[in-house]
Scaffold this active site. Structure first.
Site, PDB file in Angstrom:
ATOM      1  NE  ARG A 165     -78.510 -11.612 -21.386  1.00 11.07           N
ATOM      2  CZ  ARG A 165     -78.026 -10.412 -21.840  1.00 11.07           C
ATOM      3  NH1 ARG A 165     -78.906  -9.640 -22.522  1.00 11.07           N
ATOM      4  NH2 ARG A 165     -76.673  -9.605 -21.392  1.00 11.07           N
ATOM      5  NE  ARG A 176     -74.754  -7.681 -18.513  1.00 11.90           N
ATOM      6  CZ  ARG A 176     -75.862  -7.972 -18.336  1.00 11.90           C
ATOM      7  NH1 ARG A 176     -76.446  -8.716 -17.194  1.00 11.90           N
ATOM      8  NH2 ARG A 176     -76.857  -7.596 -19.198  1.00 11.90           N
TER       9      ARG A 176
HETATM   10  P1  AMP Z   1     -76.073  -7.562 -24.069  1.00 11.71           P
HETATM   11  O1  AMP Z   1     -76.803  -8.565 -24.548  1.00 11.71           O
HETATM   12  O2  AMP Z   1     -75.946  -6.146 -24.992  1.00 11.71           O
HETATM   13  O3  AMP Z   1     -76.453  -7.104 -22.438  1.00 11.71           O
HETATM   14  O4  AMP Z   1     -74.342  -8.029 -23.792  1.00 11.71           O
HETATM   15  C1  AMP Z   1     -73.984  -8.865 -22.888  1.00 11.71           C
HETATM   16  C2  AMP Z   1     -72.648  -9.026 -23.095  1.00 11.71           C
HETATM   17  O5  AMP Z   1     -71.966  -9.179 -24.473  1.00 11.71           O
HETATM   18  C3  AMP Z   1     -71.559  -7.980 -22.658  1.00 11.71           C
HETATM   19  O6  AMP Z   1     -71.899  -7.610 -21.048  1.00 11.71           O
HETATM   20  C4  AMP Z   1     -70.512  -7.889 -23.235  1.00 11.71           C
HETATM   21  O7  AMP Z   1     -69.517  -8.839 -22.213  1.00 11.71           O
HETATM   22  C5  AMP Z   1     -70.773  -8.538 -24.532  1.00 11.71           C
HETATM   23  N1  AMP Z   1     -70.771  -7.600 -25.545  1.00 11.71           N
HETATM   24  C6  AMP Z   1     -72.286  -7.135 -26.427  1.00 11.71           C
HETATM   25  N2  AMP Z   1     -71.907  -6.149 -27.092  1.00 11.71           N
HETATM   26  C7  AMP Z   1     -70.384  -5.825 -26.930  1.00 11.71           C
HETATM   27  C8  AMP Z   1     -69.722  -4.869 -27.750  1.00 11.71           C
HETATM   28  N3  AMP Z   1     -70.268  -4.120 -28.471  1.00 11.71           N
HETATM   29  N4  AMP Z   1     -68.244  -4.952 -27.331  1.00 11.71           N
HETATM   30  C9  AMP Z   1     -67.808  -5.819 -26.445  1.00 11.71           C
HETATM   31  N5  AMP Z   1     -68.633  -6.770 -25.694  1.00 11.71           N
HETATM   32  C10 AMP Z   1     -69.793  -6.793 -26.120  1.00 11.71           C
END
Ligand code: AMP
Length: 219
Positions: A165, A176
């Site tokens: 990613r 993050r």
């Molecule tokens: P993840 O795959 O869950 O680590 O998400 C990757 C990125 O997607 C995060 O760092 C946020 O930028 C965005 N993202 C994912 N879920 C959310 C959410 N519920 N609200 C806002 N941004 C999100």
């Protein structure tokens, strides 16, 4: 009874791996906002273009955009018996929105709601992030040190080429974590106060964490 489950924990705590397994176990859809947003980016949609600016900086995508995507997804027929929700909610505002979305979709249906918190030592998280690889086709997650694929760079499940990613680099990972501690970590108390929180020790192997997870979701 409709089974609604959400999962909390810092980036790379193992939620994605465990919740995918859990979705198979209960035969419920695995709804993962990060993947839904990355799919919008790959498809080049307007939502994807907006989301990309925030994801690349390790920040939360605007709440209206994510809430709309989640509401559309949870309204689909395959969610009528429940869902495994991974990556949403990520702030108190989103948690309030989820309550509203559930009320709108469920009406007077009988539901059970659980929030599971993955608790683990933080030193290992950054190394987990930089070693993470995932399959763009089926979503399977690997770790090149601790859970490598049988053939380097190739998904065991579907044979696609694994990718890293874009936001799994050290700089974005740090941002993050900051976002997580500021916005998402307070949800642990939020759900504790509603008496729906279960905490599991997320240190250890995939199998060890899986056993602990099964106990709390089945109790
Ligand atoms: P993840 O795959 O869950 O680590 O998400 C990757 C990125 O997607 C995060 O760092 C946020 O930028 C965005 N993202 C994912 N879920 C959310 C959410 N519920 N609200 C806002 N941004 C999100």
């Amino acid at each position: 009874m409709k089974r609604e489950m959400i999962f909390l924990g810092p980036p790379a705590c193992g939620k994605g791996t465990q919740t995918s397994k859990l979705a198979e176990y209960f035969n419920l859809p695995h709804v993962d906002t990060g993947s839904l947003l990355r799919a919008e980016i790959s498809a080049g949609t307007e939502n994807g273009k907006v989301a990309k600016q925030f994801i690349d900086k390790g920040q939360l995508v605007p709440v209206e955009l994510v809430a709309k995507i989640i509401k559309d997804r949870l309204s689909q027929k395959d969610c009528e018996n429940g869902y495994i929700l991974d990556g949403f909610p990520r702030s108190a505002e989103q948690a309030d929105m989820l309550t509203k979305i559930n009320e709108e979709i469920d009406g007077d249906k009988e539901t059970s709601f659980k929030a599971v918190y993955f608790d683990l030592d933080q030193e290992i998280l950054i190394s987990r992030i930089v070693n993470r690889r995932s399959c763009p086709k089926c979503g399977e997650i690997y770790n090149i040190k601790f859970h490598p694929p049988k053939t380097e760079g190739i998904c065991d499940k579907c044979g696609a080429e694994l990718t890293q990613r874009k936001d799994d680099n050290e700089e974005t990972a740090k941002a993050r974590f900051e976002t997580y501690f500021k916005e998402t970590a307070p949800l642990v108390d939020y759900y504790k106060n509603k008496n729906v929180l279960r905490t599991i020790d997320a240190n250890g192997s995939i199998d060890e964490v899986w056993e602990r997870l099964l106990k709390v979701v089945n109790d």
